[in-house]
Write an enzyme that holds these catalytic residues in place. Structure first.
Site, PDB file in Angstrom:
ATOM      1  N   SER A  44       0.801  -1.228   0.000  1.00  0.00           N
ATOM      2  CA  SER A  44       0.000   0.000   0.000  1.00  0.00           C
ATOM      3  C   SER A  44       0.832   1.274   0.000  1.00  0.00           C
ATOM      4  O   SER A  44       0.360   2.326  -0.437  1.00  0.00           O
ATOM      5  CB  SER A  44      -0.934   0.007   1.212  1.00  0.00           C
ATOM      6  N   HIS A 250      -0.868   5.632   6.839  1.00  0.00           N
ATOM      7  CA  HIS A 250      -0.354   5.645   5.468  1.00  0.00           C
ATOM      8  C   HIS A 250      -0.011   7.079   5.063  1.00  0.00           C
ATOM      9  O   HIS A 250      -0.583   8.034   5.594  1.00  0.00           O
ATOM     10  CB  HIS A 250      -1.386   5.064   4.494  1.00  0.00           C
TER      11      HIS A 250
END
Length: 268
Positions: A44, A250
């Site tokens: 990711s 993230h």
């Protein structure tokens, strides 16, 4: 006095020449990479989860047009571009699902992988919801996996990448430290934050060693994210996002463009 001025002038001239040559070398390396194909592999952090602007055709892989591979491709226009990085990918997933575009014409490969193998998501969930001691215990379990099992998985993956793309420059990118310490900040305790940062350092050391063993380049993003960690007041990382839990921990779009892209560009 004249000699000192002369020496200073010569020093400035040599510095300018050195900087010019360094810039020229970097540009030349980028031109060489662009002359062949570029393949972006990984999890990711490479697909761009957290950056938004996802390509609908990528489905649950959540490949973003604001992710560093897409940005590098737009800036350098390689002869071909394959973006196979996928949210949630582990080393075995990369092996099974992402290596198809690699071939002898591939000039450049980027990859982030290893965090999911080590149980990144479970570590963060444990540390957010449970006690300091439980968090530290889970982190120690993850670090033990990084020491005992991950090196073999990385070496196997890197070996296959090299066999499929024998002429490529391969750049292995690491992970940022998540927290700026010593700040008044809501959420996790300083003990947890420090341990999570230490776990990131531990993982990065393993990634760098595995990359070096195969002759790959390691791109350390901790310096570019410095001052932009969670609790910094100018974070390039999502904290817990209760509205979109997948974004949590993230990089934002700024983290992709300001944290990952310059490191990759310098290594490519």
């Amino acid at each position: 006095m004249r000699r000192s001025r002369f020496a200073a002038c010569i020093g400035s001239f040599l510095l300018a020449v050195g900087l010019a040559l360094t810039g020229a070398a970097t540009a030349h390396a980028s031109q060489q990479a662009a002359a062949g194909g570029y393949v972006a592999l990984g999890d990711s952090y490479s697909s761009g989860v957290g950056a938004g602007s996802y390509d609908s055709s990528s489905g649950s892989c959540n490949r973003s047009t604001k992710a560093y591979p897409y940005l590098w491709n737009a800036a350098h226009a390689p002869s071909s571009f394959a973006f196979t990085a996928c949210s949630g990918a582990r080393t075995d997933d990369v092996l099974a699902n992402q290596l198809g575009p690699l071939n002898s014409a591939t000039a450049l490969v980027s990859i982030t992988v290893g965090g999911n193998d080590a149980g990144f998501s479970d570590v963060m969930t444990t540390c957010v919801l449970q006690s300091d001691s439980t968090c530290l215990s889970r982190i120690n379990t993850a670090k033990a996996y990084v020491d005992s099992t991950l090196p073999g998985k990385l070496d196997n993956l890197y070996s296959v990448i090299r066999s499929k793309a024998p002429n490529a420059r391969v750049v292995v990118l690491g992970y940022p430290r998540f927290y700026k310490l010593g700040q008044v900040c809501l959420g996790l305790s300083e003990t947890k934050r420090s341990a999570i940062n230490g776990a990131s350092d531990h993982l990065n050391a393993a990634l760098a060693k595995a990359a070096a063993n195969r002759g790959f380049t390691f791109g350390d993003v901790r310096s570019t994210f410095g001052g932009h960690e969670i609790c910094s007041g100018s974070s390039w990382l999502h904290s817990v996002d209760w509205l979109n839990i997948g974004n949590s921990y993230h990089p934002t779009a700024a983290g992709q463009s300001g944290g990952y892209l310059p490191v990759f560009t310098g290594a490519a």
